[in-house]
Design a protein around this motif. Structure first.
Motif, PDB file in Angstrom:
ATOM      1  N   ILE A   1       0.839  -1.205   0.000  1.00  0.00           N
ATOM      2  CA  ILE A   1       0.000   0.000   0.000  1.00  0.00           C
ATOM      3  C   ILE A   1       0.870   1.249   0.000  1.00  0.00           C
ATOM      4  O   ILE A   1       0.699   2.156  -0.821  1.00  0.00           O
ATOM      5  N   LEU A   2       1.832   1.292   0.933  1.00  0.00           N
ATOM      6  CA  LEU A   2       2.691   2.474   1.062  1.00  0.00           C
ATOM      7  C   LEU A   2       3.690   2.584  -0.089  1.00  0.00           C
ATOM      8  O   LEU A   2       4.266   3.651  -0.304  1.00  0.00           O
ATOM      9  N   GLY A   3       3.907   1.494  -0.818  1.00  0.00           N
ATOM     10  CA  GLY A   3       4.828   1.522  -1.958  1.00  0.00           C
ATOM     11  C   GLY A   3       4.206   2.048  -3.235  1.00  0.00           C
ATOM     12  O   GLY A   3       4.908   2.290  -4.232  1.00  0.00           O
ATOM     13  N   LEU A   4       2.896   2.244  -3.238  1.00  0.00           N
ATOM     14  CA  LEU A   4       2.213   2.729  -4.437  1.00  0.00           C
ATOM     15  C   LEU A   4       2.599   4.172  -4.761  1.00  0.00           C
ATOM     16  O   LEU A   4       2.869   4.982  -3.870  1.00  0.00           O
TER      17      LEU A   4
ATOM     18  N   ARG B   1       1.382  10.181   1.469  1.00  0.00           N
ATOM     19  CA  ARG B   1       2.305  11.215   1.948  1.00  0.00           C
ATOM     20  C   ARG B   1       1.728  11.931   3.150  1.00  0.00           C
ATOM     21  O   ARG B   1       0.511  12.015   3.318  1.00  0.00           O
ATOM     22  N   LEU B   2       2.632  12.475   3.939  1.00  0.00           N
ATOM     23  CA  LEU B   2       2.249  13.363   5.022  1.00  0.00           C
ATOM     24  C   LEU B   2       1.908  14.720   4.419  1.00  0.00           C
ATOM     25  O   LEU B   2       2.222  14.989   3.248  1.00  0.00           O
ATOM     26  N   PRO B   3       1.271  15.615   5.167  1.00  0.00           N
ATOM     27  CA  PRO B   3       0.915  16.934   4.623  1.00  0.00           C
ATOM     28  C   PRO B   3       2.107  17.720   4.074  1.00  0.00           C
ATOM     29  O   PRO B   3       1.935  18.599   3.224  1.00  0.00           O
TER      30      PRO B   3
ATOM     31  N   PRO C   1       7.109  10.740   2.783  1.00  0.00           N
ATOM     32  CA  PRO C   1       6.396   9.461   2.765  1.00  0.00           C
ATOM     33  C   PRO C   1       5.863   9.058   4.132  1.00  0.00           C
ATOM     34  O   PRO C   1       6.444   9.398   5.173  1.00  0.00           O
ATOM     35  N   ILE C   2       4.745   8.350   4.124  1.00  0.00           N
ATOM     36  CA  ILE C   2       4.200   7.770   5.355  1.00  0.00           C
ATOM     37  C   ILE C   2       4.893   6.431   5.561  1.00  0.00           C
ATOM     38  O   ILE C   2       4.745   5.512   4.752  1.00  0.00           O
TER      39      ILE C   2
ATOM     40  N   VAL D   1       4.538   4.535  11.143  1.00  0.00           N
ATOM     41  CA  VAL D   1       3.576   5.625  11.366  1.00  0.00           C
ATOM     42  C   VAL D   1       2.157   5.129  11.116  1.00  0.00           C
ATOM     43  O   VAL D   1       1.241   5.390  11.900  1.00  0.00           O
ATOM     44  N   LEU D   2       1.977   4.383  10.019  1.00  0.00           N
ATOM     45  CA  LEU D   2       0.651   3.841   9.701  1.00  0.00           C
ATOM     46  C   LEU D   2       0.197   2.866  10.792  1.00  0.00           C
ATOM     47  O   LEU D   2      -0.964   2.883  11.205  1.00  0.00           O
TER      48      LEU D   2
END
Length: 274
Positions: free
Chosen positions: A30-33, A136-138, A142-143, A147-148
């Motif tokens: 998911i985070l790699g997308l 991404r964070l604001p 990257p998230i 953190v997730l």
């Protein structure tokens, strides 16, 4: 699962959980997308997602031993003296590289998320660092998986009414749900989950057959024990008739011997004169 999803207010966590539930994606996948992995016009407008990368945190000592061709990008450390690095790498196996189809609600949420990222960048362009990832964070960074996971645990603690499962458990639940909905079509579900073999999927999620087996038992119970046996009579056994003997003539025996091959004749001779 749907009720749980409706209680998540964090937009990034909501999207991640939604994708794990519907698409059986791993956290790192998911985070790699990246935005380029989304094609909203494909599949006659349904939209597809190409999974071919994973984001993970790796120990720097272990990282030095990883084949460099397996790593696409190493993100800069956010803390000085960090012993680990956030990396974008190839997926777990070749089977993990796959095409997934969007649901309409997921497609709408992805479009809204892209619009949110665009607004974040426009609100503070001088502070925004576009990392290139979809999540991404604001500030554009990257998230990370930790953190997730933190966000997920915080949400889970706030909602004790739902089963306490880890984030990866959502993928298990998703695969189970897909197997039940598909009537046990392991190959189709394997295409979604990215398991190396259908056997792995069958072994891991064998418990998915419990529900239909339970339903079958309930049907048997409802039918078998409610039969009307008051007027039933035991079945009469079949008559024990002696079969009529067939008269075999010498001519018939000679004809049978004539049709035998040499091996069969030798065997017959051995039996007769043993």
């Amino acid at each position: 699962m749907l009720a749980a999803l409706q209680t998540i207010e964090n937009p990034a966590l909501h999207l991640a959980v939604h994708m794990s539930m519907i698409l059986s994606l791993r956290e790192g996948e998911i985070l790699g997308l990246q935005p380029g992995d989304l094609d909203f016009a494909a599949a006659d407008g349904r939209g597809i997602i190409s999974v071919n990368k994973a984001l993970q945190r790796a120990d720097k000592v272990a990282l030095s031993k990883i084949d460099p061709t397996q790593i696409y990008h190493t993100f800069p450390d956010r803390r000085e003296g960090s012993k680990s690095s956030l990396i974008l790498k190839r997926t777990k196996t070749k089977k993990s590289n796959r095409i997934l189809y969007m649901t309409k609600p997921l497609k709408e949420e992805l479009l809204a998320w892209l619009e949110k990222m665009k607004q974040d960048e426009q609100n503070a362009p001088e502070k925004y660092s576009n990392c290139g990832q979809l999540f991404r964070l604001p500030d554009g960074l990257p998230i990370a998986p930790d953190v997730l996971t933190k966000w997920y645990r915080m949400w889970r603690a706030e909602h004790p009414e739902f089963e306490k499962i880890v984030f990866h458990g959502l993928r298990h639940s998703s695969a189970t749900y897909q197997l039940l909905q598909s009537g046990g079509d392991f190959k189709s579900v394997q295409g979604n989950t990215g398991h190396a073999t259908a056997t792995v999927l069958m072994d891991t999620y064998a418990h998915t057959q419990d529900k239909p087996r339970l339903e079958l038992t309930e049907k048997i119970e409802a039918d078998f024990y409610t039969q009307d046996v008051a007027g039933a009579k035991p079945q009469e056994p079949p008559e024990n008739k002696t079969p009529v003997a067939t008269k075999i003539t010498g001519k018939m025996i000679l004809e049978a011997i004539r049709q035998m091959d040499a091996e069969e004749r030798r065997e017959l001779t051995r039996v007769l004169f043993a």
